[in-house]
Design a protein around this motif. Structure first.
Motif, PDB file in Angstrom:
ATOM      1  N   ALA B  49       0.837  -1.198   0.000  1.00  0.00           N
ATOM      2  CA  ALA B  49       0.000   0.000   0.000  1.00  0.00           C
ATOM      3  C   ALA B  49       0.870   1.245   0.000  1.00  0.00           C
ATOM      4  CB  ALA B  49      -0.914  -0.006   1.220  1.00  0.00           C
ATOM      5  N   ASN B  50       0.723   2.046  -1.026  1.00  0.00           N
ATOM      6  CA  ASN B  50       1.442   3.296  -1.164  1.00  0.00           C
ATOM      7  C   ASN B  50       0.433   4.430  -1.029  1.00  0.00           C
ATOM      8  OD1 ASN B  50       3.357   5.201  -1.682  1.00  0.00           O
ATOM      9  ND2 ASN B  50       3.870   4.496  -3.726  1.00  0.00           N
ATOM     10  N   GLN B  51       0.754   5.417  -0.228  1.00  0.00           N
ATOM     11  CA  GLN B  51      -0.182   6.503   0.017  1.00  0.00           C
ATOM     12  C   GLN B  51      -0.552   7.213  -1.280  1.00  0.00           C
ATOM     13  OE1 GLN B  51       0.324  10.131   0.145  1.00  0.00           O
ATOM     14  NE2 GLN B  51      -1.760  10.483   0.872  1.00  0.00           N
ATOM     15  N   GLY B  52      -1.848   7.385  -1.488  1.00  0.00           N
ATOM     16  CA  GLY B  52      -2.314   8.127  -2.650  1.00  0.00           C
ATOM     17  C   GLY B  52      -2.519   7.309  -3.910  1.00  0.00           C
ATOM     18  N   SER B  53      -2.308   6.010  -3.818  1.00  0.00           N
ATOM     19  CA  SER B  53      -2.535   5.176  -5.001  1.00  0.00           C
ATOM     20  C   SER B  53      -3.182   3.864  -4.593  1.00  0.00           C
ATOM     21  CB  SER B  53      -1.221   4.922  -5.747  1.00  0.00           C
ATOM     22  OG  SER B  53      -0.322   4.219  -4.926  1.00  0.00           O
ATOM     23  N   GLU B  54      -3.675   3.137  -5.577  1.00  0.00           N
ATOM     24  CA  GLU B  54      -4.295   1.845  -5.305  1.00  0.00           C
ATOM     25  C   GLU B  54      -3.242   0.854  -4.801  1.00  0.00           C
ATOM     26  OE1 GLU B  54      -8.219   2.741  -6.292  1.00  0.00           O
ATOM     27  OE2 GLU B  54      -7.472   0.771  -5.687  1.00  0.00           O
ATOM     28  N   ALA B  55      -3.660  -0.018  -3.921  1.00  0.00           N
ATOM     29  CA  ALA B  55      -2.751  -1.050  -3.438  1.00  0.00           C
ATOM     30  C   ALA B  55      -2.407  -2.027  -4.563  1.00  0.00           C
ATOM     31  CB  ALA B  55      -3.383  -1.799  -2.268  1.00  0.00           C
ATOM     32  N   THR B  56      -1.229  -2.593  -4.469  1.00  0.00           N
ATOM     33  CA  THR B  56      -0.778  -3.589  -5.442  1.00  0.00           C
ATOM     34  C   THR B  56      -0.871  -4.965  -4.799  1.00  0.00           C
ATOM     35  OG1 THR B  56       0.774  -2.010  -6.415  1.00  0.00           O
ATOM     36  CG2 THR B  56       1.134  -4.335  -6.902  1.00  0.00           C
ATOM     37  N   TYR B  57      -1.655  -5.852  -5.402  1.00  0.00           N
ATOM     38  CA  TYR B  57      -1.935  -7.159  -4.819  1.00  0.00           C
ATOM     39  C   TYR B  57      -1.040  -8.237  -5.421  1.00  0.00           C
ATOM     40  CZ  TYR B  57      -5.983  -5.119  -2.570  1.00  0.00           C
ATOM     41  OH  TYR B  57      -6.785  -4.357  -1.766  1.00  0.00           O
ATOM     42  N   GLU B  58      -0.678  -9.188  -4.588  1.00  0.00           N
ATOM     43  CA  GLU B  58       0.103 -10.339  -5.040  1.00  0.00           C
ATOM     44  C   GLU B  58      -0.822 -11.377  -5.667  1.00  0.00           C
ATOM     45  OE1 GLU B  58       3.674 -10.469  -4.754  1.00  0.00           O
ATOM     46  OE2 GLU B  58       3.092  -8.373  -4.459  1.00  0.00           O
ATOM     47  N   SER B  59      -0.194 -12.268  -6.400  1.00  0.00           N
ATOM     48  CA  SER B  59      -0.951 -13.340  -7.041  1.00  0.00           C
ATOM     49  C   SER B  59      -1.719 -14.144  -5.989  1.00  0.00           C
ATOM     50  CB  SER B  59       0.016 -14.257  -7.797  1.00  0.00           C
ATOM     51  OG  SER B  59      -0.655 -15.351  -8.345  1.00  0.00           O
ATOM     52  N   GLY B  60      -2.989 -14.368  -6.265  1.00  0.00           N
ATOM     53  CA  GLY B  60      -3.827 -15.124  -5.351  1.00  0.00           C
ATOM     54  C   GLY B  60      -4.638 -14.274  -4.398  1.00  0.00           C
ATOM     55  N   PHE B  61      -4.410 -12.979  -4.404  1.00  0.00           N
ATOM     56  CA  PHE B  61      -5.151 -12.054  -3.541  1.00  0.00           C
ATOM     57  C   PHE B  61      -5.814 -10.999  -4.407  1.00  0.00           C
ATOM     58  CE2 PHE B  61      -3.638 -13.716   0.426  1.00  0.00           C
ATOM     59  CZ  PHE B  61      -2.367 -14.207   0.151  1.00  0.00           C
ATOM     60  N   VAL B  62      -7.092 -10.707  -4.118  1.00  0.00           N
ATOM     61  CA  VAL B  62      -7.844  -9.757  -4.927  1.00  0.00           C
ATOM     62  C   VAL B  62      -8.457  -8.670  -4.062  1.00  0.00           C
ATOM     63  CG1 VAL B  62      -8.323 -11.404  -6.769  1.00  0.00           C
ATOM     64  CG2 VAL B  62      -9.907 -11.212  -4.844  1.00  0.00           C
ATOM     65  N   ILE B  63      -8.684  -7.524  -4.690  1.00  0.00           N
ATOM     66  CA  ILE B  63      -9.168  -6.352  -3.968  1.00  0.00           C
ATOM     67  C   ILE B  63     -10.553  -6.576  -3.378  1.00  0.00           C
ATOM     68  CG2 ILE B  63     -10.071  -5.295  -6.066  1.00  0.00           C
ATOM     69  CD1 ILE B  63      -9.231  -2.571  -4.906  1.00  0.00           C
ATOM     70  N   ASP B  64     -11.391  -7.336  -4.059  1.00  0.00           N
ATOM     71  CA  ASP B  64     -12.746  -7.550  -3.548  1.00  0.00           C
ATOM     72  C   ASP B  64     -12.725  -8.307  -2.219  1.00  0.00           C
ATOM     73  OD1 ASP B  64     -14.376  -8.071  -6.788  1.00  0.00           O
ATOM     74  OD2 ASP B  64     -13.757  -6.257  -5.711  1.00  0.00           O
ATOM     75  N   LYS B  65     -11.762  -9.172  -2.048  1.00  0.00           N
ATOM     76  CA  LYS B  65     -11.656  -9.971  -0.833  1.00  0.00           C
ATOM     77  C   LYS B  65     -10.864  -9.227   0.253  1.00  0.00           C
ATOM     78  CE  LYS B  65     -11.624 -13.737   1.749  1.00  0.00           C
ATOM     79  NZ  LYS B  65     -12.879 -14.229   2.417  1.00  0.00           N
ATOM     80  N   PHE B  66      -9.854  -8.483  -0.155  1.00  0.00           N
ATOM     81  CA  PHE B  66      -8.962  -7.803   0.789  1.00  0.00           C
ATOM     82  C   PHE B  66      -8.806  -6.322   0.427  1.00  0.00           C
ATOM     83  CE2 PHE B  66      -7.636 -11.535   3.047  1.00  0.00           C
ATOM     84  CZ  PHE B  66      -7.565 -12.558   2.121  1.00  0.00           C
ATOM     85  N   PRO B  67      -9.863  -5.539   0.498  1.00  0.00           N
ATOM     86  CA  PRO B  67      -9.716  -4.115   0.190  1.00  0.00           C
ATOM     87  C   PRO B  67      -8.799  -3.423   1.205  1.00  0.00           C
ATOM     88  CG  PRO B  67     -11.928  -4.599   1.010  1.00  0.00           C
ATOM     89  CD  PRO B  67     -11.255  -5.908   0.805  1.00  0.00           C
ATOM     90  N   ILE B  68      -7.985  -2.529   0.700  1.00  0.00           N
ATOM     91  CA  ILE B  68      -6.994  -1.823   1.514  1.00  0.00           C
ATOM     92  C   ILE B  68      -7.171  -0.328   1.324  1.00  0.00           C
ATOM     93  CG2 ILE B  68      -4.512  -1.280   1.640  1.00  0.00           C
ATOM     94  CD1 ILE B  68      -3.969  -4.237   0.995  1.00  0.00           C
ATOM     95  N   SER B  69      -7.058   0.415   2.405  1.00  0.00           N
ATOM     96  CA  SER B  69      -7.019   1.865   2.312  1.00  0.00           C
ATOM     97  C   SER B  69      -5.689   2.372   2.841  1.00  0.00           C
ATOM     98  CB  SER B  69      -8.169   2.490   3.115  1.00  0.00           C
ATOM     99  OG  SER B  69      -7.878   2.480   4.505  1.00  0.00           O
TER     100      SER B  69
END
Lengths: 112, 115
Positions: B49-69
């Motif tokens: 997670a970088n401030q001001g941008s969308e998080a970058t997810y690793e293979s096998g993890f998706v934003i719908d399951k693990f949303p990050i702010s």
């Protein structure tokens, strides 16, 4: 094959023993080599890190890196019951956006 | 070194519910990382997670399951959504205290059990 292989445990030693914890790796781009200590119900604590081959000493702990053999070790001298924990090796590549790759951990028990 | 605080430290949740984990650092950091550590296993990176941008997810993890702010340079949240027993794990946040590509420092984690 995993990029980082750590000697499996568990390891049980008497108090005062010298402990050797070991990891091998396959990625030549790894540039930082770390050891973390994780007590039960706690997060990993950065114990030592180095970026060059050779030895780095901190009190009873010595971290050893051999880049030619792709092998790192952590030595604990005069081990104490308080050293009982899981030890994780980890490495950072200069080609993977600085991400850390962790070994599976070795659980050490030092018996009084 | 930086003090990294996670809340809650542990929780027991019902399947199908969601839980948001907070990570607070006492200094400003560029990157924050979220890991999962399943019992007796090593750490698996979920996302960066970088401030001001969308998080970058690793293979096998998706934003719908693990949303990050990541609303600012000292705080981040990870939500575990629609939980199932397979999500029972320790969730850890970490920071690169000394700059990009440097060894990370970790909080004490959130121990999550799903019934």
């Amino acid at each position: 094959q995993k990029e980082v292989e750590q000697d499996p445990g568990p390891l049980s030693v008497p108090e005062g023993a010298i402990v050797s914890l070991n990891c091998t790796y396959s990625n030549s781009a790894f540039q930082y080599f770390m050891w973390y200590r994780q007590y039960s119900r706690k997060g990993p604590e950065l114990l030592m890190y180095t970026y060059s081959s050779g030895n780095k000493e901190d009190g009873r702990f010595t971290a050893q890196v051999d880049k030619s053999s792709k092998y790192i070790s952590l030595f604990i001298r005069d081990s104490q019951p308080s050293d009982s924990a899981t030890y994780l090796c980890a490495m950072i590549s200069n080609t993977n956006a600085g991400k850390s790759t962790f070994g599976d951990g070795t659980t050490l028990t030092v018996k009084p | 070194s930086a003090v990294i605080s996670q809340k809650p430290s542990r929780d027991i949740c019902q399947r199908g519910t969601s839980l948001t984990i907070q990570c607070q650092v006492d200094s400003q950091v560029t990157m924050m990382f979220w890991y999962r550590q399943q019992p007796g296993q090593s750490l698996t990176l979920i996302a960066t997670a970088n401030q001001g941008s969308e998080a970058t997810y690793e293979s096998g993890f998706v934003i719908d399951k693990f949303p990050i702010s990541r609303p600012n340079l000292t705080f981040s949240t990870l939500t575990v959504s629609n939980m199932s027993p397979e999500d029972s794990s320790i969730y850890l946040c970490s920071v690169e205290e000394d700059g990009p590509g440097q060894p990370q420092h970790f909080g004490d984690g959130t121990r999550l059990s799903i019934l």
